[in-house]
Write a protein that holds these residues in place. Structure first.
Motif, PDB file in Angstrom:
ATOM      1  N   ALA A 176       0.863  -1.181   0.000  1.00 14.40           N
ATOM      2  CA  ALA A 176       0.000   0.000   0.000  1.00 14.40           C
ATOM      3  C   ALA A 176       0.900   1.231   0.000  1.00 14.40           C
ATOM      4  O   ALA A 176       2.048   1.182   0.436  1.00 14.40           O
ATOM      5  CB  ALA A 176      -0.882  -0.008   1.239  1.00 14.40           C
ATOM      6  N   GLN A 177       0.420   2.345  -0.467  1.00 14.56           N
ATOM      7  CA  GLN A 177       1.151   3.601  -0.626  1.00 14.56           C
ATOM      8  C   GLN A 177       2.074   3.560  -1.825  1.00 14.56           C
ATOM      9  O   GLN A 177       2.470   4.590  -2.320  1.00 14.56           O
ATOM     10  CB  GLN A 177       1.965   3.987   0.614  1.00 14.56           C
ATOM     11  CG  GLN A 177       1.172   4.283   1.855  1.00 14.56           C
ATOM     12  CD  GLN A 177       0.352   5.532   1.744  1.00 14.56           C
ATOM     13  OE1 GLN A 177      -0.784   5.470   1.324  1.00 14.56           O
ATOM     14  NE2 GLN A 177       0.909   6.649   2.116  1.00 14.56           N
ATOM     15  N   PHE A 178       2.470   2.391  -2.288  1.00  9.34           N
ATOM     16  CA  PHE A 178       3.374   2.275  -3.424  1.00  9.34           C
ATOM     17  C   PHE A 178       2.606   1.946  -4.704  1.00  9.34           C
ATOM     18  O   PHE A 178       3.172   1.964  -5.781  1.00  9.34           O
ATOM     19  CB  PHE A 178       4.418   1.178  -3.180  1.00  9.34           C
ATOM     20  CG  PHE A 178       5.422   1.514  -2.112  1.00  9.34           C
ATOM     21  CD1 PHE A 178       6.612   2.139  -2.425  1.00  9.34           C
ATOM     22  CD2 PHE A 178       5.182   1.198  -0.783  1.00  9.34           C
ATOM     23  CE1 PHE A 178       7.553   2.438  -1.448  1.00  9.34           C
ATOM     24  CE2 PHE A 178       6.108   1.489   0.197  1.00  9.34           C
ATOM     25  CZ  PHE A 178       7.294   2.107  -0.130  1.00  9.34           C
ATOM     26  N   GLN A 179       1.337   1.610  -4.587  1.00  6.90           N
ATOM     27  CA  GLN A 179       0.551   1.209  -5.753  1.00  6.90           C
ATOM     28  C   GLN A 179      -0.017   2.445  -6.440  1.00  6.90           C
ATOM     29  O   GLN A 179      -0.540   3.345  -5.798  1.00  6.90           O
ATOM     30  CB  GLN A 179      -0.588   0.290  -5.330  1.00  6.90           C
ATOM     31  CG  GLN A 179      -0.112  -0.998  -4.718  1.00  6.90           C
ATOM     32  CD  GLN A 179      -1.251  -1.796  -4.124  1.00  6.90           C
ATOM     33  OE1 GLN A 179      -2.371  -1.339  -4.044  1.00  6.90           O
ATOM     34  NE2 GLN A 179      -0.950  -3.003  -3.699  1.00  6.90           N
ATOM     35  N   ASP A 180       0.079   2.481  -7.733  1.00  3.73           N
ATOM     36  CA  ASP A 180      -0.497   3.562  -8.537  1.00  3.73           C
ATOM     37  C   ASP A 180      -0.122   4.945  -8.012  1.00  3.73           C
ATOM     38  O   ASP A 180      -0.980   5.788  -7.765  1.00  3.73           O
ATOM     39  CB  ASP A 180      -2.025   3.431  -8.601  1.00  3.73           C
ATOM     40  CG  ASP A 180      -2.464   2.113  -9.214  1.00  3.73           C
ATOM     41  OD1 ASP A 180      -1.825   1.675 -10.193  1.00  3.73           O
ATOM     42  OD2 ASP A 180      -3.421   1.514  -8.695  1.00  3.73           O
TER      43      ASP A 180
END
Length: 148
Positions: A110-114
């Protein structure tokens, strides 16, 4: 005998704090929706905590990572030289940004996606700030102490 572990750790800690301050300011001003502590929260807790304790955990985690990368940089400088230290710091920060963001994306954290372009750019700038601050801090430690 000079101590690379301590000097690199101190320089990394200083650079990590400066980077965290930058991240908090750009998040507080609404320029981006995430800071460096947010990424560290995800690495430690697998999700953003969105609480004061979670923010503290993220800050501590980010400082520890910054300290570890400071130690690594001090040994890289030992193997090369202090020449072009600002350029080496910029390159080091840029490489860390690419690797850490890449691994976060590869592992679907999470936070790194898209990641939108603005957070990607602000974290890149923060990585450059980290690298330059790290190089300067290590240089000051080198000139003013017997650690290096």
């Amino acid at each position: 005998m000079k101590d690379r572990l301590i000097s690199g750790g101190i320089a990394g800690l200083i650079a990590g704090v400066i980077q965290n301050i930058y991240g908090a300011v750009i998040k507080a001003t609404g320029i981006t929706d995430r800071s460096f502590s947010d990424f560290a929260e995800v690495l430690i807790m697998n999700k953003p905590a969105q609480t004061l304790i979670g923010t503290i955990v993220g800050f501590i985690g980010h400082i520890i990572v910054g300290t570890m990368f400071g130690v690594l940089f001090s040994y890289i400088i030992l193997l090369t030289s202090h020449r072009y230290f600002v350029l080496k710091g910029l390159g080091y920060g840029a490489i860390l940004w690419f690797l850490l963001m890449g691994f976060g994306t590869i592992f679907n954290l999470a936070q790194f996606q898209d990641i939108p372009p603005t957070p990607a750019l602000t974290t890149f700038i923060g990585a450059l700030i980290y690298g330059v601050t790290l190089a300067y801090s290590l240089r000051i430690i080198d000139k003013n102490t017997r650690l290096l």
